[in-house]
Scaffold this motif. Structure first.
Motif, PDB file in Angstrom:
ATOM      1  N   ASP B  70      -4.461 -10.557  -0.454  1.00 38.38           N
ATOM      2  CA  ASP B  70      -4.390  -8.329  -0.421  1.00 38.38           C
ATOM      3  C   ASP B  70      -2.790  -7.955   0.096  1.00 38.38           C
ATOM      4  O   ASP B  70      -2.229  -8.250   0.112  1.00 38.38           O
ATOM      5  N   SER B  71      -2.982  -6.879   0.748  1.00 40.58           N
ATOM      6  CA  SER B  71      -1.903  -5.878   0.792  1.00 40.58           C
ATOM      7  C   SER B  71      -1.203  -7.033   2.468  1.00 40.58           C
ATOM      8  O   SER B  71      -0.002  -6.255   2.236  1.00 40.58           O
ATOM      9  N   SER B  72      -1.914  -7.077   2.653  1.00 44.21           N
ATOM     10  CA  SER B  72      -0.921  -7.971   3.769  1.00 44.21           C
ATOM     11  C   SER B  72      -0.751  -9.657   3.888  1.00 44.21           C
ATOM     12  O   SER B  72       0.026 -10.155   4.795  1.00 44.21           O
ATOM     13  N   LYS B  74      -2.311 -12.296   2.250  1.00 40.41           N
ATOM     14  CA  LYS B  74      -3.525 -13.087   1.979  1.00 40.41           C
ATOM     15  C   LYS B  74      -3.730 -13.388   1.347  1.00 40.41           C
ATOM     16  O   LYS B  74      -4.057 -13.015   0.621  1.00 40.41           O
TER      17      LYS B  74
END
Lengths: 204, 202
Positions: B70-72, B74
């Motif tokens: 995902d965008s972070s 993770k």
């Protein structure tokens, strides 16, 4: 070994028009049945297949009529086949590159245009014996007849099979006749259309 | 010129022209075709693993799996292509699975030639949605319509049990392969390519 030129003597517009009706490849000559029955599950598929085939037919007729006096009779079929196969591959790659959705829907039937008998037929009967202008008109005429036949067949099957034409709902709340989308629907529709064409022809 | 010399000449010239134009056409079409393939894969991953921002391709032996982040950064889960025979022909699926490999996040049918009106319903969202959040331990199963499915079971399409069962079997086979690859551990996993994504939903 030169083949005799048998230049057609019809008025030029007849060269185009004859493909639509009197020499319609599907309804009158019953040639090219394999793609006709297989891909006409929807109007869009029929139209795309018709356009791809017309492109191959017209380009091939153009080249064949230009080189018709240079090709020895013994190797004419081989030469025509190589030219047809080249244009088919060009059409297939072009569809894959620019219209992947259509290419996927038509599947193996685009490469199979190469064995479409009326393409080779037009070369043998017409383009190898006539000047370039007439040959192109002839190819466009037969191609248009093919497009007309496939789109009509596809529209009827799509209409009865899903109540839509070109993906637009035509009969709201239509209970789909699944059989029309299946292979049997192709035979049924083609049979009725050819019967209708013969009936019209008889009243003339 | 003798006839046979002319035959050879004509066929050679036609062949050379044909070859040249095909090389040119192939050069033109190839990048587009590769792009469409990549986009199709990306779109399918997007559907089976919602919220994916970046995808890494992991190659191991013959298997390719996609690690979705995902965008972070993770790990959201893994996606994989699986295919096998259906009722009439090949079925190809994109399947998403959570990082613990115990729960599916989604399934998307990419290719199939099942019977229209019956087996072809495997491509409808009502069937595909059943795989979202489905337990995959010990394996995915199915029940016939009318019975109550267990947490790891889907309801088969009425009149298309073979097509439904084929999808379940293909999912399970693919899942086993992915478990084997992932459990073999990160040191052996080699990231060869990262598919760039413009990010965000369209």
């Amino acid at each position: 070994m030169e083949r005799r030129e048998e230049v057609s003597r019809r008025p030029w517009y007849q060269e185009y028009l004859k493909g639509l009706w009197e020499e319609n490849p599907i309804f009158r000559m019953l040639l090219g049945m394999c793609p006709t029955l297989a891909v006409t599950t929807s109007a869009l598929n029929g139209l795309s297949m018709g356009l791809a085939t017309t492109f191959v037919l017209t380009s091939t007729s153009l080249v064949v009529s230009i080189i018709r006096k240079l090709v020895p009779g013994q190797v004419r079929i081989a030469t025509f086949t190589v030219i047809i196969a080249t244009f088919v591959t060009v059409a297939d790659l072009f569809l894959k590159a620019k219209f992947p959705a259509i290419s996927k829907a038509l599947g193996p039937y685009v490469p199979l245009i190469v064995v479409n008998c009326f393409i080779l037929g037009r070369q043998e009967v017409f383009a190898s014996k006539n000047p370039t202008g007439r040959s192109i008109l002839d190819a466009l005429g037969v191609g248009s007849g093919f497009i007309f036949a496939l789109t009509l067949l596809g529209s009827i099957r799509e209409l009865l099979g899903s109540g839509e034409v070109f993906g637009h709902e035509v009969i709201p709340g239509w209970h789909p006749w699944v059989v029309m989308i299946l292979p049997a629907g192709a035979f049924l529709t083609l049979g009725f259309l050819v019967a209708a064409m013969n009936a019209i022809e008889r009243t003339k | 010129m003798s006839v046979s010399a002319r035959m050879m000449l004509v066929l050679t010239v036609v062949g050379v022209f044909s070859g040249l134009s095909l090389v040119y056409m192939d050069k033109y079409a190839e990048p587009y075709i590769a792009l469409h393939k990549k986009e199709a894969v990306r779109e399918a991953i997007d559907k089976v693993l919602p919220g994916v921002d970046k995808v890494e391709e992991v190659h191991r032996d013959e298997t390719v799996i996609y690690r979705a982040l995902d965008s972070s950064g993770k790990l959201l889960g893994y996606a994989f292509l699986a295919e096998g025979p259906g009722y009439q022909g090949k079925i190809q699926l994109m399947v998403g699975v959570a990082p613990d490999l115990r729960r599916l996040t989604g399934m998307e049918v990419l290719e199939s030639v099942e019977t229209p009106g019956l087996g072809a319903k495997i491509t409808e969202s009502s069937f595909e949605e059943q795989f979202r959040g489905l337990e995959a331990v010990p394996a995915v199963g199915y029940v016939k319509a009318g019975r109550k499915p267990a947490p790891n079971e889907i309801t088969a399409i009425t009149g298309a049990t073979i097509s439904s069962a084929s999808v379940v079997r293909i999912v399970n086979e693919g899942l086993n392969e992915v478990r084997r690859v992932v459990r073999a551990g990160p040191p052996d996993c080699e990231t060869e390519a990262t598919i760039k994504w413009k990010g965000g939903k369209k």
